[in-house]
Scaffold this motif. Structure first.
Motif, PDB file in Angstrom:
ATOM      1  N   SER A  10       0.830  -1.213   0.000  1.00 33.02           N
ATOM      2  CA  SER A  10       0.000   0.000   0.000  1.00 33.02           C
ATOM      3  C   SER A  10       0.863   1.260   0.000  1.00 33.02           C
ATOM      4  O   SER A  10       0.374   2.343  -0.310  1.00 33.02           O
ATOM      5  N   LYS A  11       2.126   1.136   0.309  1.00 32.03           N
ATOM      6  CA  LYS A  11       3.048   2.276   0.344  1.00 32.03           C
ATOM      7  C   LYS A  11       3.732   2.523  -1.002  1.00 32.03           C
ATOM      8  O   LYS A  11       4.379   3.546  -1.195  1.00 32.03           O
ATOM      9  N   LEU A  12       3.623   1.569  -1.932  1.00 32.79           N
ATOM     10  CA  LEU A  12       4.302   1.704  -3.218  1.00 32.79           C
ATOM     11  C   LEU A  12       3.611   2.729  -4.114  1.00 32.79           C
ATOM     12  O   LEU A  12       2.380   2.801  -4.156  1.00 32.79           O
ATOM     13  N   HIS A  16       6.176   1.825  -9.108  1.00 31.75           N
ATOM     14  CA  HIS A  16       6.749   0.622  -8.512  1.00 31.75           C
ATOM     15  C   HIS A  16       5.734  -0.510  -8.452  1.00 31.75           C
ATOM     16  O   HIS A  16       6.081  -1.673  -8.633  1.00 31.75           O
ATOM     17  N   LEU A  17       4.481  -0.185  -8.207  1.00 34.96           N
ATOM     18  CA  LEU A  17       3.439  -1.205  -8.167  1.00 34.96           C
ATOM     19  C   LEU A  17       3.253  -1.855  -9.535  1.00 34.96           C
ATOM     20  O   LEU A  17       3.273  -3.081  -9.660  1.00 34.96           O
ATOM     21  N   LYS A  62      -4.159  -7.759  -5.075  1.00 34.74           N
ATOM     22  CA  LYS A  62      -5.180  -7.220  -4.169  1.00 34.74           C
ATOM     23  C   LYS A  62      -4.988  -5.718  -3.965  1.00 34.74           C
ATOM     24  O   LYS A  62      -5.947  -4.950  -3.988  1.00 34.74           O
ATOM     25  N   GLU A  63      -3.749  -5.303  -3.757  1.00 27.33           N
ATOM     26  CA  GLU A  63      -3.474  -3.869  -3.568  1.00 27.33           C
ATOM     27  C   GLU A  63      -3.805  -3.089  -4.842  1.00 27.33           C
ATOM     28  O   GLU A  63      -4.401  -2.017  -4.787  1.00 27.33           O
ATOM     29  N   ALA A  64      -3.407  -3.618  -5.978  1.00 22.86           N
ATOM     30  CA  ALA A  64      -3.667  -2.920  -7.246  1.00 22.86           C
ATOM     31  C   ALA A  64      -5.169  -2.793  -7.492  1.00 22.86           C
ATOM     32  O   ALA A  64      -5.642  -1.734  -7.917  1.00 22.86           O
ATOM     33  N   CYS A 104      10.619   9.049  -6.211  1.00 19.83           N
ATOM     34  CA  CYS A 104       9.270   8.633  -6.597  1.00 19.83           C
ATOM     35  C   CYS A 104       8.283   9.051  -5.518  1.00 19.83           C
ATOM     36  O   CYS A 104       8.643   9.724  -4.560  1.00 19.83           O
ATOM     37  N   ASN A 105       7.050   8.610  -5.665  1.00 19.88           N
ATOM     38  CA  ASN A 105       5.988   8.988  -4.729  1.00 19.88           C
ATOM     39  C   ASN A 105       5.652   7.890  -3.726  1.00 19.88           C
ATOM     40  O   ASN A 105       4.575   7.900  -3.147  1.00 19.88           O
ATOM     41  N   CYS A 106       6.564   6.934  -3.535  1.00 20.47           N
ATOM     42  CA  CYS A 106       6.312   5.888  -2.552  1.00 20.47           C
ATOM     43  C   CYS A 106       6.205   6.515  -1.170  1.00 20.47           C
ATOM     44  O   CYS A 106       6.930   7.467  -0.849  1.00 20.47           O
TER      45      CYS A 106
END
Length: 108
Positions: A10-12, A16-17, A62-64, A104-106
């Motif tokens: 959930s932090k990526l 990166h995801l 699941k996160e995506a 990046c925006n992680c």
């Protein structure tokens, strides 16, 4: 090629995801057909841990999907590999700090 398995997905950030998803799809094909970068550190790390690899991808999907993406599960051919080792392989060194060093925006 990086599998960020020691980071809460959930932090990526988006890059990166989605990048990890693409890499894992490529790795799955390499595992089944014995092609590609067989000596790449991530391939070596998961080679004897296909079940853990699949489990990692399930959490990634699941996160995506929570974010509204339409990621699919790994292709069925990955399940032809007989492996019942669900232990996560040793992570490569210092995943969090490597991710923090990216521009990046992680949310790390």
């Amino acid at each position: 090629m990086r599998i960020w398995d020691q980071v809460d997905f959930s932090k990526l950030c988006k890059s990166h995801l989605t990048g990890m998803h693409r890499e894992m799809l490529s790795m799955a094909k390499c595992f089944v057909y014995g092609t590609g970068y067989q000596n790449h550190p991530e391939m070596v790390r998961f080679r004897n841990n296909i079940s853990a690899f699949i489990k990692t991808h399930v959490y990634l999907v699941k996160e995506a999907n929570k974010r509204g993406y339409n990621f699919k599960n790994l292709p069925a051919y990955i399940y032809t590999i007989q492996d019942f080792n669900f232990n996560m392989p040793n992570p490569w060194d210092d995943q969090l700090n490597k991710l923090k060093s990216k521009n990046c925006n992680c949310q790390i």
